[in-house]
Scaffold this active site. Sequence first.
Site, PDB file in Angstrom:
ATOM      1  N   LYS A   1      62.577  54.801  79.855  1.00 52.47           N
ATOM      2  CA  LYS A   1      61.212  54.869  80.409  1.00 52.47           C
ATOM      3  C   LYS A   1      61.045  53.796  81.486  1.00 52.47           C
ATOM      4  O   LYS A   1      61.913  52.918  81.629  1.00 52.47           O
ATOM      5  CB  LYS A   1      60.203  54.664  79.281  1.00 52.47           C
ATOM      6  CG  LYS A   1      60.281  53.284  78.633  1.00 52.47           C
ATOM      7  CD  LYS A   1      59.423  53.187  77.381  1.00 52.47           C
ATOM      8  CE  LYS A   1      59.547  51.825  76.745  1.00 52.47           C
ATOM      9  NZ  LYS A   1      58.889  51.766  75.427  1.00 52.47           N
TER      10      LYS A   1
ATOM     11  N   ARG B   1      49.140  51.342  66.618  1.00 50.19           N
ATOM     12  CA  ARG B   1      49.070  51.695  68.031  1.00 50.19           C
ATOM     13  C   ARG B   1      49.031  53.210  68.099  1.00 50.19           C
ATOM     14  O   ARG B   1      47.972  53.798  68.217  1.00 50.19           O
ATOM     15  CB  ARG B   1      50.262  51.082  68.781  1.00 50.19           C
ATOM     16  CG  ARG B   1      50.095  51.084  70.271  1.00 50.19           C
ATOM     17  CD  ARG B   1      51.225  50.366  70.974  1.00 50.19           C
ATOM     18  NE  ARG B   1      52.550  50.954  70.716  1.00 50.19           N
ATOM     19  CZ  ARG B   1      53.665  50.560  71.308  1.00 50.19           C
ATOM     20  NH1 ARG B   1      53.633  49.574  72.192  1.00 50.19           N
ATOM     21  NH2 ARG B   1      54.811  51.133  71.032  1.00 50.19           N
TER      22      ARG B   1
ATOM     23  N   TYR C   1      51.242  26.763  98.591  1.00 50.62           N
ATOM     24  CA  TYR C   1      49.818  27.020  98.342  1.00 50.62           C
ATOM     25  C   TYR C   1      49.254  26.054  97.319  1.00 50.62           C
ATOM     26  O   TYR C   1      49.895  25.772  96.296  1.00 50.62           O
ATOM     27  CB  TYR C   1      49.614  28.448  97.818  1.00 50.62           C
ATOM     28  CG  TYR C   1      49.713  29.497  98.898  1.00 50.62           C
ATOM     29  CD1 TYR C   1      48.820  29.504  99.967  1.00 50.62           C
ATOM     30  CD2 TYR C   1      50.678  30.491  98.832  1.00 50.62           C
ATOM     31  CE1 TYR C   1      48.904  30.473 100.959  1.00 50.62           C
ATOM     32  CE2 TYR C   1      50.765  31.473  99.810  1.00 50.62           C
ATOM     33  CZ  TYR C   1      49.877  31.450 100.866  1.00 50.62           C
ATOM     34  OH  TYR C   1      49.957  32.408 101.838  1.00 50.62           O
TER      35      TYR C   1
ATOM     36  N   MET D   1      53.598  35.330  97.743  1.00 47.70           N
ATOM     37  CA  MET D   1      53.834  36.776  97.683  1.00 47.70           C
ATOM     38  C   MET D   1      55.265  37.130  98.067  1.00 47.70           C
ATOM     39  O   MET D   1      55.897  37.977  97.435  1.00 47.70           O
ATOM     40  CB  MET D   1      52.846  37.511  98.595  1.00 47.70           C
ATOM     41  CG  MET D   1      52.958  39.019  98.496  1.00 47.70           C
ATOM     42  SD  MET D   1      51.871  39.916  99.599  1.00 47.70           S
ATOM     43  CE  MET D   1      50.327  39.813  98.737  1.00 47.70           C
TER      44      MET D   1
HETATM   45  C1  LIG Z   1      60.007  51.406  74.521  1.00 46.06           C
HETATM   46  C2  LIG Z   1      60.226  51.963  73.188  1.00 46.06           C
HETATM   47  C3  LIG Z   1      61.442  51.738  72.516  1.00 46.06           C
HETATM   48  C4  LIG Z   1      62.511  50.800  73.034  1.00 46.06           C
HETATM   49  O1  LIG Z   1      62.137  49.480  72.718  1.00 46.06           O
HETATM   50  P1  LIG Z   1      63.149  48.256  72.966  1.00 46.06           P
HETATM   51  O2  LIG Z   1      62.465  47.110  72.333  1.00 46.06           O
HETATM   52  O3  LIG Z   1      63.247  48.109  74.454  1.00 46.06           O
HETATM   53  O4  LIG Z   1      64.419  48.628  72.346  1.00 46.06           O
HETATM   54  C5  LIG Z   1      61.642  52.369  71.310  1.00 46.06           C
HETATM   55  N1  LIG Z   1      60.687  53.174  70.774  1.00 46.06           N
HETATM   56  C6  LIG Z   1      59.508  53.386  71.380  1.00 46.06           C
HETATM   57  C7  LIG Z   1      58.504  54.260  70.732  1.00 46.06           C
HETATM   58  C8  LIG Z   1      59.232  52.790  72.595  1.00 46.06           C
HETATM   59  O5  LIG Z   1      58.053  53.003  73.187  1.00 46.06           O
END
Ligand SMILES: *Cc1c(COP(=O)(O)O)cnc(C)c1O
Length: 361
Positions: free
Chosen positions: A35, A130, A257, A305
Amino acid sequence: MYRPTCAIIDRAALRHNFSVIRRHVRHARVIAVIKADAYGHGLLRCAQALSDADAFAVLELEAAVQLREAGFRQPILLLEGFFSIAELKVLAQYQLSTVIHHHEQLAMLPSCKEIEKLDVFLKINSGMNRLGFRPEQGRTALDTLRQQAFVSSITLMTHFACADDPQEKHDIDQQLNRFITLQPQGAERLPRTLANSAAILRYPQTHADWVRPGLLLYGASPLIEKTGDELGLRPVMTLTSQIIAIQHLNPQDRLGYGGQFVADRPMRIGIVAAGYADGYPRHAPTGTPVLVEGQRTRLIGRVSMDMLSVDLSGIEQARIGSPVTLWGEGLPVERVAESAGTISYELLAALSPRVRSVTRS
Ligand SMILES: *Cc1c(COP(=O)(O)O)cnc(C)c1O
């Protein structure tokens, strides 16, 4: 002519890390989590390097479609599932697998006539609060799913809140127990998936049928007490740049800055072509580690930046054009994250699209 800021993506390292994961899990199949553009590393090039993965997981429907169109035949799991009936149709068309985590998604299923076959991961909220059904609602959800003829497989899924911290073992046990009670009585055993990267390393009892590593693939450590190289992993991303200017400060001269850094002695300073618009954390304070010519030094003053400043004390050979490593090979991203008060996940995923990237195979 290119701006010298560059992310080097090392696909041999990615394959190496994948094999480390395989050795850890042995029996479970591996869903490579790619992802967020493979945590900032580039979706397709990572998927290609991970072509041995048993499945892929993403959140973005476009990414899933892109993977299918590129020819990947593994299951592709959408980690938040679908958000509308229109999306459900795309899921059906591209034979994507989906998480189902609330009743609204269940209710959409009968309205989609196009589905012939759907692999469902039923998400259970075992305590993270969640996504997911509470275990007692999970049973009803299971019954509903079983009434849909096109549902071809159901995998039970949950996610841990505290797998990264060794002090939280009790919380893992609690989540595990709540999840285990869900195996439906009398019915045949359903496949299960629980473990993210941290749980893969710390809790072999959570490996079950499928594991879901993300961060481990990219060579960073999910454990608070270790870095990736201490776990035998190799960093996949190295963020590099160059020194594009050198300044000589006199005692009491201020830098950058806000003028927050004040020289207490004559100092030679390197200006590096990388800033927060490239994904370097703006909150990284003076002292955050940086490599110049392979030598460790420190960030000083505020990150702007497009640029940041480094201390060149003791690095006599540094000049305009000297290579700078912001994280990656020789400098674990975890160290930079720690100094900036964040986690490596955020730094990797926030790499800006304006940073040129090159793939090393
Ligand atoms: C992102 C995610 C993972 C992977 O998590 P890591 O800590 O990067 O291994 C696994 N399961 C779900 C549901 C996630 O959203």
